[in-house]
Design an enzyme around this catalytic site. Sequence first.
Site, mmCIF file in Angstrom:
data_model
loop_
_atom_site.group_PDB
_atom_site.id
_atom_site.type_symbol
_atom_site.label_atom_id
_atom_site.label_comp_id
_atom_site.label_asym_id
_atom_site.label_seq_id
_atom_site.Cartn_x
_atom_site.Cartn_y
_atom_site.Cartn_z
ATOM 1 N N TYR A 269 0.813 -1.221 0.000
ATOM 2 C CA TYR A 269 0.000 0.000 0.000
ATOM 3 C C TYR A 269 0.845 1.270 0.000
ATOM 4 O O TYR A 269 2.051 1.228 0.153
ATOM 5 C CB TYR A 269 -1.048 0.007 1.096
ATOM 6 C CG TYR A 269 -0.642 -0.080 2.548
ATOM 7 C CD1 TYR A 269 0.653 0.080 2.985
ATOM 8 C CD2 TYR A 269 -1.627 -0.315 3.520
ATOM 9 C CE1 TYR A 269 0.977 0.013 4.324
ATOM 10 C CE2 TYR A 269 -1.309 -0.382 4.865
ATOM 11 C CZ TYR A 269 -0.026 -0.230 5.257
ATOM 12 O OH TYR A 269 0.286 -0.296 6.597
ATOM 13 N N GLU A 270 0.148 2.387 -0.217
ATOM 14 C CA GLU A 270 0.774 3.704 -0.421
ATOM 15 C C GLU A 270 1.720 3.702 -1.630
ATOM 16 O O GLU A 270 2.758 4.366 -1.628
ATOM 17 C CB GLU A 270 1.517 4.167 0.841
ATOM 18 C CG GLU A 270 0.682 4.185 2.091
ATOM 19 C CD GLU A 270 -0.640 4.931 1.927
ATOM 20 O OE1 GLU A 270 -0.769 5.749 1.009
ATOM 21 O OE2 GLU A 270 -1.555 4.681 2.722
ATOM 22 N N GLY A 271 1.330 2.972 -2.659
ATOM 23 C CA GLY A 271 2.168 2.823 -3.849
ATOM 24 C C GLY A 271 3.053 1.614 -3.680
ATOM 25 O O GLY A 271 3.914 1.586 -2.791
#
Length: 603
Positions: free
Chosen positions: A442-444
């Site tokens: 997550y978060e890229g």
Amino acid sequence: MPTYTPPLRDMHFVLHELLGVVERLRPLPAHAELDVDTVNAVLEEAGRFAADVVQPLNAVGDAQGCTLNRADHSVTTPAGFAAAYAQYVAGGWPALAADPAHGGQGLPHTLNLCLYEMLNSASQAWAMYPGLSHGAYECLHAHGTPDQQATYLPPLAQGTWTGTMCLTEPHCGTDLGLLRTRAEPQADGTYRLTGEKIFISAGEHDLADNIVHLVLARLPDAPAGTKGISLFVVPKWCPTAEGKLGVRNAIRCTALEHKMGIHGNATCQMVLDGAVGTLVGEPHRGLAAMFVMMNGARLFVGNQSLGLTEVAYQNAVAYARERQQMRAPGGAQCPQQPADPILVHPDVRKMLLTARAYAEGGRALMLYAGLRQDVSLSHPDAEERQAALDELALLTPIVKAFLTDNGWLATSQCVQVFGGHGYIREWGMEQFLRDARINMIYEGTNTIQSLDLLGRKVLGDGGRKLQSLGRQISAFIDTHGVREDLQDFITPLAQLTRQVTQLTTEIGLKSVGQPAWVGAVAVDYLRVVGHLVFAYLFARMAQVALDAQRTQAERGQPADPFYAAKLHTARFYVTKLLPETAGLIRSAHSGAAPLMAMDAALF
């Protein structure tokens, strides 16, 4: 059950001896009154809160998870989570690094990162509730209107309200240009948002009075793609003119994700059905504003894996000291016992030292990045602020991807130290591994971070940011290269610096006209540059430790075993972990052909 001891001695070393944060920050008006005693007192109290209040909730949260009431869309967090959060708010912790103009304490972000490392070691799932709020605060602090700031910043700083970021939709993840949530302008200047969001961490819970959602959506006249995205603040409860809670907004949790890990955090599917929101920043420029929160979140995720690496290491070492299995290679170390502790075995030591090196290197990198963040926000000189901001931009994808990759490797190694006991829940180690896996996603994803580093931060500016970092490393090498006691660290650092320069030049040349080249080598490249930064920081830590040992000897003081341990860890890193770069560089040289030559029909 796992235990946790805050690593205060190593935090003191990095903050005061390696980085000199007080000396670096006191010339900045925002931190003119900062002193070492204040920093240390905050660290001690933060560690006590993390270890005594939050850590006992980690296994509870994993076992219980969160519960959704489908009738009213409310979410109940695991037993003890809300009470711990109330203590967190009462202690003033949400306000630690917030602006005093909005009720904050104005302490450095570097110190806030130490707080969150300890909270993540204690319980990553719990720490996510207050952690996301800080990013929402920073986004509104940078891009909110005066009315938005007056309404939302004080309760976010106080912790009575929490924040989220609502980006992902069922049909699109990283490719935000595909998002469909729409925002219809209203006569009163507000907007009505309609759409679906998924994977929203802390999207609904029972810890705070209100939840402030930062939502990406499209205006009716929005162009296609990412250039048509706007950002809106959409509260769970619409505030009144006096800042009190008003009517319930039309944004609700309709389902909870059933996940591999972080069970104690509510990962929500959210539906907006004409929810009231206000525009943040300029129309169609929502990503520029949201990146304030996204970049903060990427540092936060790296910190999550740092926290897990530390706590997994601590428990694996404790187990290795007690668990008896076979005899040491050179003969019995504990002849009075039926077997020696597994700490005597070389491969067990290798696994433990891997986790230790990734924890200590990660902490140095995390706090180095935090210091650059503080300088970028508060330095009175515009050029100094920009230089710090540029370096932080270069380091952010490395912090996110390199530390989370390392965290996955380290927690896996620590499970291995426990053998079969590591695979069952009783010892708690498998939870660290499961929790660590999301941090690479997550978060890229870490591939996205790698593309960001190579494509945007290095090739995108002609290597300017990387060259600036290279000059710092070269200056260190020039200053200390003549020292015989530092050759174990300087020589491999200098060699890798040359190799990174050569690799970057090669990629830049070969990627012209070959769009797949960057995507094929980016992951290898980030890991190589991550090791370069680690090698630089370990060399600096070795220099500090050697100087401290010399000073103690000159003064006739007893040798501090901390410095000996630091040097052992640094030497392990440069001899056993840094050589990974040779294979990565060879892989990067092979380019895109081994990946792209195979016909898709053959997969």
